[in-house]
Design a protein around this motif. Structure first.
Motif, PDB file in Angstrom:
ATOM      1  N   VAL B  20       0.961  -1.282  -0.079  1.00  0.00           N
ATOM      2  CA  VAL B  20       0.094   0.019   0.123  1.00  0.00           C
ATOM      3  C   VAL B  20       1.097   1.305  -0.104  1.00  0.00           C
ATOM      4  CG1 VAL B  20      -1.928   1.423   1.196  1.00  0.00           C
ATOM      5  CG2 VAL B  20      -1.775  -1.282   1.181  1.00  0.00           C
ATOM      6  N   TRP B  21       1.932   1.377   1.023  1.00  0.00           N
ATOM      7  CA  TRP B  21       2.577   2.519   0.980  1.00  0.00           C
ATOM      8  C   TRP B  21       4.036   2.503   0.593  1.00  0.00           C
ATOM      9  CZ3 TRP B  21      -0.303   2.032   6.070  1.00  0.00           C
ATOM     10  CH2 TRP B  21       0.350   1.050   6.973  1.00  0.00           C
ATOM     11  N   GLY B  22       4.712   1.301   0.385  1.00  0.00           N
ATOM     12  CA  GLY B  22       5.906   1.217  -0.079  1.00  0.00           C
ATOM     13  C   GLY B  22       6.885   1.085   1.008  1.00  0.00           C
ATOM     14  N   LYS B 177       2.403  12.621  -5.972  1.00  0.00           N
ATOM     15  CA  LYS B 177       2.368  12.003  -7.234  1.00  0.00           C
ATOM     16  C   LYS B 177       1.103  12.199  -7.931  1.00  0.00           C
ATOM     17  CE  LYS B 177       5.876   8.623  -8.369  1.00  0.00           C
ATOM     18  NZ  LYS B 177       6.184   7.273  -8.246  1.00  0.00           N
ATOM     19  N   LEU B 179      -0.431  11.203 -11.879  1.00  0.00           N
ATOM     20  CA  LEU B 179      -0.148  10.673 -13.075  1.00  0.00           C
ATOM     21  C   LEU B 179       1.714  10.658 -13.061  1.00  0.00           C
ATOM     22  CD1 LEU B 179      -2.393  12.706 -15.513  1.00  0.00           C
ATOM     23  CD2 LEU B 179      -2.665  10.287 -14.609  1.00  0.00           C
TER      24      LEU B 179
END
Lengths: 638, 321
Positions: B20-22, B177, B179
């Motif tokens: 989900v969040w890296g 972020k 795109l």
């Protein structure tokens, strides 16, 4: 508040699922004063559950979720009666009579199939259902009360994403295509059931080699050195097959040509030799702990390996399968928790990706894609569980006007992070809750009863134990308690085309299909049709009268398609294989002025943040179906 | 990112949330130090969420001894007098939270919020306070603000089926972020005192009614010298009178603060467990965002009322600030 207290205390509640949402829900129910809770879950606890399923500890790994959850809650609320069932909700013991004893059913499930099953039992037993799902920061809660609000199946659910066979076998353009190839074709071919149909060589067999020869290529020859075998497979699938595909110039007119890769290009002889020597032989290795990464000294699953590293993992994992897990070869199917299988699939997918100029991915990412892993965090599950309890209390109070569907959003829309929406009325043409007959166009002279059972009754109607009748004549029946004559009779019927059954099924016939366990009946009017479009109607039959699930890849469908996970002949909706109770059902674009953009924005945002494609592939994930309810007027309640 | 990799154990345990969040966010979480003050059901929920998420450490402060009321929506404390007798709420919750995640250091500090100095707050990245008077909130917020580093400050309160979160991230920069491009964003937060001093007249008409109702109750408790939550239905006439005065002083219509809402808030001051789960969940999410620098943080109030089911964000700050 007094009314609330008394309904809560007097309620008998069934929870289905003791995973991500389930743990939170059981805790919140117990704290809220519920006294009589039954909980069903067939799963056991895994390490990857522990980051959010807070009732479980490391020491519980391997034990029944429902039982451990019960014990954990009793520690802080010892006087609540909790009955746990370590069982599948689809087991026959959980029949309509069983469901009737409850005042409300609360779902914290992770797959579409079980959700549909519970929906039908709730309708048959006339018990209200509160349904839920989460993925990452998104989630929702919906209320389904027979005759009052739409049932879970009033709206079509997005079908699992499928890919055309030739995209997978010949013209991959995304990493997920390479994963599907590596997992469902190559892995299955090398390690799985040899009798399974497999499209691995579909294109190359068009060429020079006959299909007999092709099968031989994948067999390890008597006495063949394992490293020679690995190189032979490598050269065949990444070299020779690509050359063969290149020979078909037509294919590459508007596409980038792939580059054949041979083992000699990626490995020096020295390196290839070394591979074998690095591994220490240890007899105590248990199957699932064997790892090519650890034997090659690679640690970080987040690293993106080079082509040469991927090749080394490819050879090493293949070698380890034969050396350490030889007995399993021929019976293996891909499992996301099987480290060696994930390593092999990651490496094979990456080598293929390199050949086609597609960016390579880390093992961590590849595992997520191959295993259809659902993103999950504790907070969303806690929020959703709170909302479920609030909705359950309204249902118990029969406070119909207050029922809401609630969406949990990642980005606020109209200032809201939690967005309630009035529920919809039942869909009048829902074949599940309104018993509207369906129409099936089918070639009654060509399609067998078996095709009808597999492609319509099981795959489309989601029945598990069907009975098929024409008037009062039984054509087919599933179940364990049949005598031999009947079984033989039904087996014979399955192989007959519809028009030649003992009581022929032709244009104008009405078939009644019933699932005894779900106590769900549905009538299907048959209409004979001679021809079907192979591309648009791959089943060779067309069911209508109710809105079809929207398949994201409808346009892409060709003669045959593969979905990521289930094999190509199995059209049934694929259950998300994750152990969690967390799968979001689509944040659907509602035809309500207030909310239409909302969910769309939320989901669109999600798409932008997505790291990988596969999120679209899960059975009931957030999917935008902006146009799908256009022809489908939905009324809000009240 | 900063050279330190997650261990194998961390990768296995946190697999689903890293998706989900890296991994970067997970590393930042594991270095963050969180303080909570005042532990009731909502904070218990928050603590569970943040310990599961894998913060570096969690420090608990609440010297009150356990009683029936304190246990009512707190799943961290077994309702067994033999277990809880003689122990403070912080100690009891600590005993339970330690088991949730062996990779998080959970500990207890004794003391009163107003007595903690600036140096104490300097040890933390996140401070969450609950069950505190208006004055105590302001004071703690000020101390956090005086530090050169940013300490993310939150207050949270739940009554009846309503909940409120306040957020102060001072000067907060984060990257967003969209795109393909990454935008640098910046948000300026007012402190609690400045936020609640924004003239009511300056706020949009649609501002959540809960915001005003919570301010009335807060003022009432302060004026009467009550502990937080120490009101009952007998106080309703006094509360309604104060509401009138405040509305007229702020020159807003009295309909800004419905009597029925005030009545609910004074009649039932205990927490409603589903709301604890919801507010504790949103708060957990916000703290994770602030630590990881991922995602738009909440600015600067959040309200939930189970009656209408809406979870609403409000930006209450001076228009020119």
């Amino acid at each position: 508040m007094d009314l609330q207290l008394s309904v809560v205390k007097g309620a008998k509640v069934l929870m289905v699922g003791a995973g991500g949402i389930g743990c939170e829900l059981l805790k919140t129910l117990a704290l809220s004063g519920f006294q009589d809770i039954h909980i069903i879950d067939m799963d056991t606890i895994e390490v990857s559950n522990l980051n959010r399923q807070f009732l479980f500890r490391q020491s519980h790994v391997g034990q029944s979720k429902s039982k451990v959850a019960r014990d954990a809650v009793l520690k802080f609320r010892p006087h609540v009666s909790i009955k746990s069932y370590h069982a599948n909700v689809k087991d026959p013991e959980f029949n309509v009579e069983f469901f009737k004893q409850f005042n409300v059913v609360l779902n914290g499930l992770d797959n579409l199939d079980a959700r549909r099953h519970v929906n039908r039992l709730c309708l048959a037993a006339n018990v209200p259902l509160v349904e839920s799902g989460t993925t990452g920061f998104l989630g929702q809660v919906t209320v389904h009360v027979k005759g009052r609000t739409e049932c879970y199946e009033c709206q079509p659910k997005p079908a699992p994403k499928t890919y055309p066979v030739c995209t997978i076998t010949s013209t991959p353009s995304k990493f997920v295509h390479c994963i599907v190839w590596a997992k469902d074709l190559l892995f299955a071919k090398l390690f799985g059931d040899k009798n399974q149909e497999n499209d691995l060589n579909i294109r190359s067999s068009d060429g020079a080699s006959s299909s007999e020869n092709v099968v031989d290529v994948f067999e390890r020859r008597e006495g063949e050195d394992i490293d020679d075998y690995g190189r032979r497979i490598f050269d065949h699938v990444f070299g020779y097959n690509i050359e063969l595909a290149l020979s078909n110039e037509e294919t590459w007119k508007n596409r980038n040509k792939p580059k054949p890769i041979y083992s000699k290009d990626v490995l020096s002889d020295e390196l290839a030799q070394q591979n074998g020597n690095v591994v220490q032989d240890s007899a105590t290795d248990d199957g699932l702990s064997v790892s090519a990464m650890s034997s090659l000294g690679m640690k970080n699953p987040q690293d993106i390996w080079s082509l040469s590293e991927n090749s080394r993992i490819f050879f090493e994992s293949l070698r380890l399968f034969f050396m350490k897990r030889g007995k399993e070869i021929g019976n293996l199917s891909f499992d996301k928790d099987d480290q060696l299988a994930v390593e092999f699939v990651t490496a094979a997918a990456n080598i293929r990706a390199a050949s086609f100029g597609i960016p390579l991915h880390s093992l961590f990412e590849a595992k997520g894609i191959a295993g259809n892993i659902v993103h999950a965090v504790a907070t969303t599950n806690a929020i959703i569980a709170g909302l479920i309890v609030i909705e359950a209390i309204k249902v118990l109070k029969n406070d119909i006007k207050s029922y809401r569907m609630t969406y949990c959003l990642e980005h606020p829309t109209r200032k809201m992070l939690l967005m309630p929406v009035e529920p919809f009325e039942p869909n009048e043409s829902c074949y599940v809750c309104s018993e509207t007959p369906l129409l099936l166009e089918i070639n009654t002279h060509r399609s067998k009863l078996k095709d009808f059972v597999e492609r319509i009754v099981k795959a489309k109607l989601g029945m598990n134990l069907p009975i098929i009748m024409q008037g009062s004549n039984l054509l087919f029946e599933a179940g364990d308690d049949l005598d031999e004559d009947m079984i033989a009779n039904y087996e014979a019927n399955l192989e007959k085309v519809l028009a030649e059954l003992p009581s022929p099924v032709t244009s104008g016939t009405m078939l009644t299909v019933e699932d005894l366990l779900q106590e769900f009946t549905c009538n299907i009017n048959i209409k004979h049709r001679e021809e079907f479009d192979e591309e648009k109607e791959p089943d060779g039959m067309l069911l209508s009268g109710w809105t079809q699930p929207v398949s994201a890849s409808e346009k892409e469908k060709e003669d045959k398609s593969i979905n990521n996970g289930a094999n190509s002949s199995d059209v049934t909706v694929e259950a998300v294989e994750d152990e969690t109770g967390v799968v979001a059902v689509g944040v659907k674009k509602r035809r309500i002025s207030e909310t239409s953009e909302v969910a769309a924005n939320a989901a669109a945002d999600e798409t932008n943040h997505k790291q990988y494609q596969v999120i679209d592939d899960e059975d009931d994930l957030v999917v935008l179906d902006g146009n799908s309810d256009a022809g489908n007027k939905r009324k809000r309640m009240q | 990112m900063d050279g330190e990799e997650l261990t194998e154990q961390e990768t296995a345990l946190y697999d689903r949330q890293i998706r989900v969040w890296g991994a970067d966010a997970q590393r930042r979480l594991s270095k963050a130090h969180v303080l909570v003050y005042g532990i009731k059901g909502t904070i218990a929920e928050f603590c569970k969420n943040i310990v599961l998420a894998g913060v570096g450490s969690l420090t608990l402060v609440d010297d009150r001894v356990a009683n029936e009321e304190a246990l009512s929506s707190n799943f961290l404390i077994p309702p067994d007098e033999n277990v809880y007798r003689g122990k403070t709420l912080a100690e009891l919750c600590c005993d339970s939270l330690i088991d949730f995640n062996p990779m998080v250091r959970v500990s207890v500090v004794k003391g009163d919020l107003s007595d903690f100095g600036i140096d104490f707050f300097n040890k933390f990245d996140v401070v969450v306070i609950s069950c505190c008077s208006l004055a105590a909130k302001k004071l703690a917020n000020d101390k956090c603000r005086k530090l050169s580093k940013r300490v993310s400050f939150y207050t949270v309160d739940c009554r009846d089926s309503c909940g409120e979160i306040f957020v102060d991230l001072k000067d907060y920069r984060y990257s967003k972020k969209k795109l393909e491009e990454t935008n640098e964003c910046q948000l300026q937060y007012p402190c609690f005192e400045d936020a609640v001093s924004v003239p009511w007249k300056a706020l949009p008409r649609k501002t959540s009614k809960l915001y005003f109702a919570m301010r009335v109750i807060e003022k009432f408790e302060e004026a009467e010298g009550r502990s937080p939550g120490e009101v009952s239905v007998a106080d309703l006439p006094g509360v309604l009178k104060l509401k009138e005065e405040l509305c007229s002083a702020q020159s807003v219509n009295e309909s800004h603060v419905p009597d029925s809402l005030l009545e609910r808030l004074v009649t039932n001051t205990t927490e409603f467990p589903p709301v604890c789960a919801i507010i504790g969940g949103i708060l957990g999410q916000e703290v994770i965002k602030a630590i990881s620098g991922k995602g738009d943080p909440l600015k600067n109030f959040f309200f939930f009322d189970a009656m209408d089911g809406k979870g609403v964000m409000e930006d209450i700050s001076e228009p020119n600030a």
